[in-house]
Scaffold this motif. Structure first.
Motif, PDB file in Angstrom:
ATOM      1  N   PRO A  71       0.837  -1.207   0.000  1.00  0.00           N
ATOM      2  CA  PRO A  71       0.000   0.000   0.000  1.00  0.00           C
ATOM      3  C   PRO A  71       0.873   1.259   0.000  1.00  0.00           C
ATOM      4  CG  PRO A  71      -0.841  -1.587   1.578  1.00  0.00           C
ATOM      5  CD  PRO A  71       0.490  -2.116   1.094  1.00  0.00           C
ATOM      6  N   GLY A  72       0.447   2.264  -0.746  1.00  0.00           N
ATOM      7  CA  GLY A  72       1.193   3.510  -0.834  1.00  0.00           C
ATOM      8  C   GLY A  72       2.205   3.555  -1.958  1.00  0.00           C
ATOM      9  N   VAL A  73       2.385   2.432  -2.679  1.00  0.00           N
ATOM     10  CA  VAL A  73       3.354   2.388  -3.775  1.00  0.00           C
ATOM     11  C   VAL A  73       2.618   2.576  -5.102  1.00  0.00           C
ATOM     12  CG1 VAL A  73       5.020   0.928  -5.004  1.00  0.00           C
ATOM     13  CG2 VAL A  73       4.911   0.871  -2.504  1.00  0.00           C
ATOM     14  N   ALA A  74       3.028   3.588  -5.860  1.00  0.00           N
ATOM     15  CA  ALA A  74       2.435   3.814  -7.176  1.00  0.00           C
ATOM     16  C   ALA A  74       2.753   2.620  -8.080  1.00  0.00           C
ATOM     17  CB  ALA A  74       2.991   5.102  -7.780  1.00  0.00           C
ATOM     18  N   HIS A  75       1.796   2.246  -8.918  1.00  0.00           N
ATOM     19  CA  HIS A  75       1.982   1.107  -9.818  1.00  0.00           C
ATOM     20  C   HIS A  75       0.979   1.209 -10.965  1.00  0.00           C
ATOM     21  CE1 HIS A  75      -1.143  -0.218  -6.947  1.00  0.00           C
ATOM     22  NE2 HIS A  75      -1.570  -1.039  -7.887  1.00  0.00           N
ATOM     23  N   VAL A  76       0.915   0.194 -11.819  1.00  0.00           N
ATOM     24  CA  VAL A  76      -0.066   0.175 -12.905  1.00  0.00           C
ATOM     25  C   VAL A  76      -0.918  -1.086 -12.777  1.00  0.00           C
ATOM     26  CG1 VAL A  76       1.371   1.512 -14.493  1.00  0.00           C
ATOM     27  CG2 VAL A  76       1.461  -0.973 -14.573  1.00  0.00           C
ATOM     28  N   VAL A  77      -2.120  -1.000 -13.299  1.00  0.00           N
ATOM     29  CA  VAL A  77      -3.003  -2.164 -13.374  1.00  0.00           C
ATOM     30  C   VAL A  77      -3.345  -2.356 -14.846  1.00  0.00           C
ATOM     31  CG1 VAL A  77      -5.098  -0.833 -12.911  1.00  0.00           C
ATOM     32  CG2 VAL A  77      -5.089  -3.271 -12.466  1.00  0.00           C
ATOM     33  N   ALA A  78      -3.336  -3.610 -15.300  1.00  0.00           N
ATOM     34  CA  ALA A  78      -3.586  -3.913 -16.706  1.00  0.00           C
ATOM     35  C   ALA A  78      -4.555  -5.082 -16.814  1.00  0.00           C
ATOM     36  CB  ALA A  78      -2.271  -4.262 -17.412  1.00  0.00           C
ATOM     37  N   TRP A  79      -5.391  -5.046 -17.860  1.00  0.00           N
ATOM     38  CA  TRP A  79      -6.308  -6.148 -18.123  1.00  0.00           C
ATOM     39  C   TRP A  79      -6.520  -6.233 -19.632  1.00  0.00           C
ATOM     40  CZ3 TRP A  79      -7.457  -1.536 -15.954  1.00  0.00           C
ATOM     41  CH2 TRP A  79      -8.456  -0.755 -16.521  1.00  0.00           C
ATOM     42  N   PRO A  80      -6.909  -7.416 -20.144  1.00  0.00           N
ATOM     43  CA  PRO A  80      -7.032  -7.610 -21.589  1.00  0.00           C
ATOM     44  C   PRO A  80      -7.983  -6.607 -22.231  1.00  0.00           C
ATOM     45  CG  PRO A  80      -7.224  -9.703 -20.439  1.00  0.00           C
ATOM     46  CD  PRO A  80      -7.255  -8.630 -19.397  1.00  0.00           C
ATOM     47  N   ALA A  81      -7.577  -6.064 -23.380  1.00  0.00           N
ATOM     48  CA  ALA A  81      -8.379  -5.059 -24.080  1.00  0.00           C
ATOM     49  C   ALA A  81      -9.432  -5.680 -24.981  1.00  0.00           C
ATOM     50  CB  ALA A  81      -7.467  -4.157 -24.920  1.00  0.00           C
ATOM     51  N   ASP A  82      -9.271  -6.941 -25.314  1.00  0.00           N
ATOM     52  CA  ASP A  82     -10.170  -7.545 -26.299  1.00  0.00           C
ATOM     53  C   ASP A  82     -11.353  -8.287 -25.681  1.00  0.00           C
ATOM     54  OD1 ASP A  82      -8.980  -9.763 -25.246  1.00  0.00           O
ATOM     55  OD2 ASP A  82      -8.051 -10.424 -27.107  1.00  0.00           O
ATOM     56  N   GLY A  83     -11.592  -8.065 -24.407  1.00  0.00           N
ATOM     57  CA  GLY A  83     -12.736  -8.700 -23.771  1.00  0.00           C
ATOM     58  C   GLY A  83     -12.528 -10.162 -23.432  1.00  0.00           C
ATOM     59  N   ARG A  84     -11.266 -10.642 -23.458  1.00  0.00           N
ATOM     60  CA  ARG A  84     -10.984 -12.044 -23.141  1.00  0.00           C
ATOM     61  C   ARG A  84     -11.271 -12.385 -21.698  1.00  0.00           C
ATOM     62  NH1 ARG A  84      -5.091 -12.916 -24.047  1.00  0.00           N
ATOM     63  NH2 ARG A  84      -4.996 -10.671 -23.921  1.00  0.00           N
ATOM     64  N   GLY A  85     -11.364 -11.384 -20.855  1.00  0.00           N
ATOM     65  CA  GLY A  85     -11.570 -11.669 -19.452  1.00  0.00           C
ATOM     66  C   GLY A  85     -12.496 -10.661 -18.817  1.00  0.00           C
ATOM     67  N   ASP A  86     -12.503 -10.689 -17.487  1.00  0.00           N
ATOM     68  CA  ASP A  86     -13.328  -9.739 -16.757  1.00  0.00           C
ATOM     69  C   ASP A  86     -12.443  -9.004 -15.762  1.00  0.00           C
ATOM     70  OD1 ASP A  86     -12.820 -11.547 -14.716  1.00  0.00           O
ATOM     71  OD2 ASP A  86     -14.836 -12.390 -14.735  1.00  0.00           O
ATOM     72  N   LEU A  87     -13.036  -8.316 -14.809  1.00  0.00           N
ATOM     73  CA  LEU A  87     -12.242  -7.554 -13.846  1.00  0.00           C
ATOM     74  C   LEU A  87     -11.332  -8.443 -13.016  1.00  0.00           C
ATOM     75  CD1 LEU A  87     -14.806  -4.864 -12.711  1.00  0.00           C
ATOM     76  CD2 LEU A  87     -12.903  -4.633 -14.297  1.00  0.00           C
ATOM     77  N   GLY A  88     -11.649  -9.723 -12.923  1.00  0.00           N
ATOM     78  CA  GLY A  88     -10.781 -10.664 -12.217  1.00  0.00           C
ATOM     79  C   GLY A  88      -9.472 -10.925 -12.947  1.00  0.00           C
ATOM     80  N   ASP A  89      -9.398 -10.512 -14.194  1.00  0.00           N
ATOM     81  CA  ASP A  89      -8.181 -10.705 -14.987  1.00  0.00           C
ATOM     82  C   ASP A  89      -7.244  -9.511 -14.924  1.00  0.00           C
ATOM     83  OD1 ASP A  89      -8.687 -13.329 -16.094  1.00  0.00           O
ATOM     84  OD2 ASP A  89     -10.336 -12.356 -17.151  1.00  0.00           O
ATOM     85  N   ARG A  90      -7.565  -8.544 -14.072  1.00  0.00           N
ATOM     86  CA  ARG A  90      -6.674  -7.393 -13.904  1.00  0.00           C
ATOM     87  C   ARG A  90      -5.435  -7.838 -13.143  1.00  0.00           C
ATOM     88  NH1 ARG A  90      -9.288  -2.973 -10.783  1.00  0.00           N
ATOM     89  NH2 ARG A  90      -9.821  -4.719  -9.485  1.00  0.00           N
ATOM     90  N   ARG A  91      -4.291  -7.280 -13.541  1.00  0.00           N
ATOM     91  CA  ARG A  91      -3.028  -7.587 -12.862  1.00  0.00           C
ATOM     92  C   ARG A  91      -2.363  -6.277 -12.480  1.00  0.00           C
ATOM     93  NH1 ARG A  91      -5.344 -11.369 -12.289  1.00  0.00           N
ATOM     94  NH2 ARG A  91      -5.048 -13.433 -13.163  1.00  0.00           N
ATOM     95  N   HIS A  92      -1.884  -6.220 -11.259  1.00  0.00           N
ATOM     96  CA  HIS A  92      -1.199  -5.039 -10.738  1.00  0.00           C
ATOM     97  C   HIS A  92       0.301  -5.269 -10.888  1.00  0.00           C
ATOM     98  CE1 HIS A  92      -4.726  -3.111  -8.767  1.00  0.00           C
ATOM     99  NE2 HIS A  92      -5.200  -4.332  -8.967  1.00  0.00           N
TER     100      HIS A  92
END
Length: 96
Positions: free
Chosen positions: A59-80
């Motif tokens: 917590p407190g560390v800046a980072h990025v979150v990414a998830w598939p753009a083509d609809g291959r997954g849902d919000l559970g497929d987000r990766r930090h």
């Protein structure tokens, strides 16, 4: 030392879908297009495991979150990701 406090499942704050789906950029990596959002340190309130280095993003560390753009997954497929790990994603193996 005080004992750990376990949070009950019903005490978890529900996911704000509108906020979770905001996108800063679309990036193309070797495994496809990804929607990417920058998380500033002040908004990072949970601990995540970076798939690039297998280390914790605290917590407190800046980072990025990414998830598939083509609809291959849902919000559970987000990766930090740690920001440097996401930049090096195509140059090294996950966990490396």
């Amino acid at each position: 030392m005080s004992p750990r406090r376990h949070q009950r499942r019903d005490e978890v704050t529900p996911l704000d879908l509108e906020r979770a789906q905001r996108v800063d950029t679309v990036q193309t990596w070797s495994d496809g297009d990804w929607l990417v959002r920058t998380i500033p340190g002040g908004a990072a309130t949970k601990t995540y495991r970076c798939p690039g280095c297998s280390q914790e993003i605290r917590p407190g560390v800046a980072h990025v979150v990414a998830w598939p753009a083509d609809g291959r997954g849902d919000l559970g497929d987000r990766r930090h990701w740690h920001t440097p790990c996401s930049r090096a994603r195509d140059r090294r193996r996950p966990g490396g």
